[in-house]
Each structure stands twice: as C-alpha cells, then as structure tokens.
Design an enzyme around this catalytic site. Sequence first.
Site, PDB file in Angstrom:
ATOM      1  N   HIS A 258       1.701   2.203  -3.542  1.00  0.00           N
ATOM      2  CA  HIS A 258       0.315   3.084  -4.009  1.00  0.00           C
ATOM      3  C   HIS A 258       0.814   4.728  -4.107  1.00  0.00           C
ATOM      4  O   HIS A 258      -0.112   5.359  -4.268  1.00  0.00           O
ATOM      5  CB  HIS A 258      -0.761   2.429  -3.267  1.00  0.00           C
ATOM      6  CG  HIS A 258      -0.987   1.013  -4.289  1.00  0.00           C
ATOM      7  ND1 HIS A 258      -1.307   0.784  -5.494  1.00  0.00           N
ATOM      8  CD2 HIS A 258      -1.767  -0.473  -3.664  1.00  0.00           C
ATOM      9  CE1 HIS A 258      -1.495  -0.212  -5.833  1.00  0.00           C
ATOM     10  NE2 HIS A 258      -1.621  -0.863  -4.818  1.00  0.00           N
TER      11      HIS A 258
ATOM     12  N   GLU B  19       0.856  -1.114   0.117  1.00  0.00           N
ATOM     13  CA  GLU B  19      -0.211  -0.086   0.291  1.00  0.00           C
ATOM     14  C   GLU B  19       1.100   1.279   0.499  1.00  0.00           C
ATOM     15  O   GLU B  19       0.292   2.551  -0.394  1.00  0.00           O
ATOM     16  CB  GLU B  19      -1.648   0.392   1.050  1.00  0.00           C
ATOM     17  CG  GLU B  19      -1.843  -1.288   1.598  1.00  0.00           C
ATOM     18  CD  GLU B  19      -2.395  -1.063  -0.126  1.00  0.00           C
ATOM     19  OE1 GLU B  19      -2.957  -0.514  -0.620  1.00  0.00           O
ATOM     20  OE2 GLU B  19      -3.365  -2.353  -0.215  1.00  0.00           O
TER      21      GLU B  19
END
Length: 150
Positions: free
Chosen positions: A71, A68
């Site tokens: 991202h 994550e």
Amino acid sequence: MTNEELTGLIREISWTSFHKEFRHEGVFNSRLRTTGGRYLLRSHNIEINPSSYEKFGYAELEGIIKHELCHYHLHIEGRGYKHRDQDFRELLKKTGSPRFCSMLENKAKRRSAKSYVYQCVACKTNYTRKIRMNTERYRCGRCSGKLAAR
C-alpha cells in the site's frame, strides 16, 4: 518489541523485498481489533496490531508488514494502492505478500448478539430486532396494533 524496533524492521523488509526506502514510522496500535495492520494515507505511517504478533509470531508480522508496504510504496508512487487495483495485486504476487492476515477474532462469536422479539397484540405478527425498542412509541406496521415484548 518497541516502536523503534518495529520501524527498523519495516525499513529492513522494505529494502530487502521492495528495494525501496521506507521514510516514515511504524507503530503498534492496540486499538486495532479485526485487522493485522493498516497504512495511513495522510501521515504515511504503518500501524500494526500487537496481538497479531503475539498470537501468530514473526512470520505473520513479516507478512502484514509486506502487505502494508505494498500500500505504502504504490501510494507514494501515485499508482493503484487499493485492494481491488491491478497494480496492488501484482505487487503482492511479486513480493510474496499475503492478501489477508490470520483471523484475530471469531466473527461468529461477535455476531451472536442478543435479538429482541416483539409481537402485535391484535394480529400476532412477530418483529425481530437487534436493538431494544420502546413499545409505547411504536405500533404494528400491519394493523397499527400495540406491540408487546415476547
């Protein structure tokens, strides 16, 4: 682990693996079912599925956080942050982040939903449907005959 501890862990992993600061929040979201975590584009927060941490432990949690964070940092920098982007795939390899998390639910178990079979009274054509339908409202597509549940 609380949300504050999770945010601290995300900041620590961000600094050690990416050498960049994480300025937003990390939150546990128990409504996530099939995914280990997600990065929210508008708020820049990271949500983590608590069951992935409970089921697979710290190593899996660290992998989800790294994924994550890939991202997060790419989106903040204005580079390709989606799974199909080359920048994203290169950063995954560089930081040793996993591409996928471990399976939380058995998809085969979920797909075994009940199916409904209807048959035309006139021409005996079978129709298989996932959703139940009103046989008074619909007719056979071949001969316009009446349908009956099997």
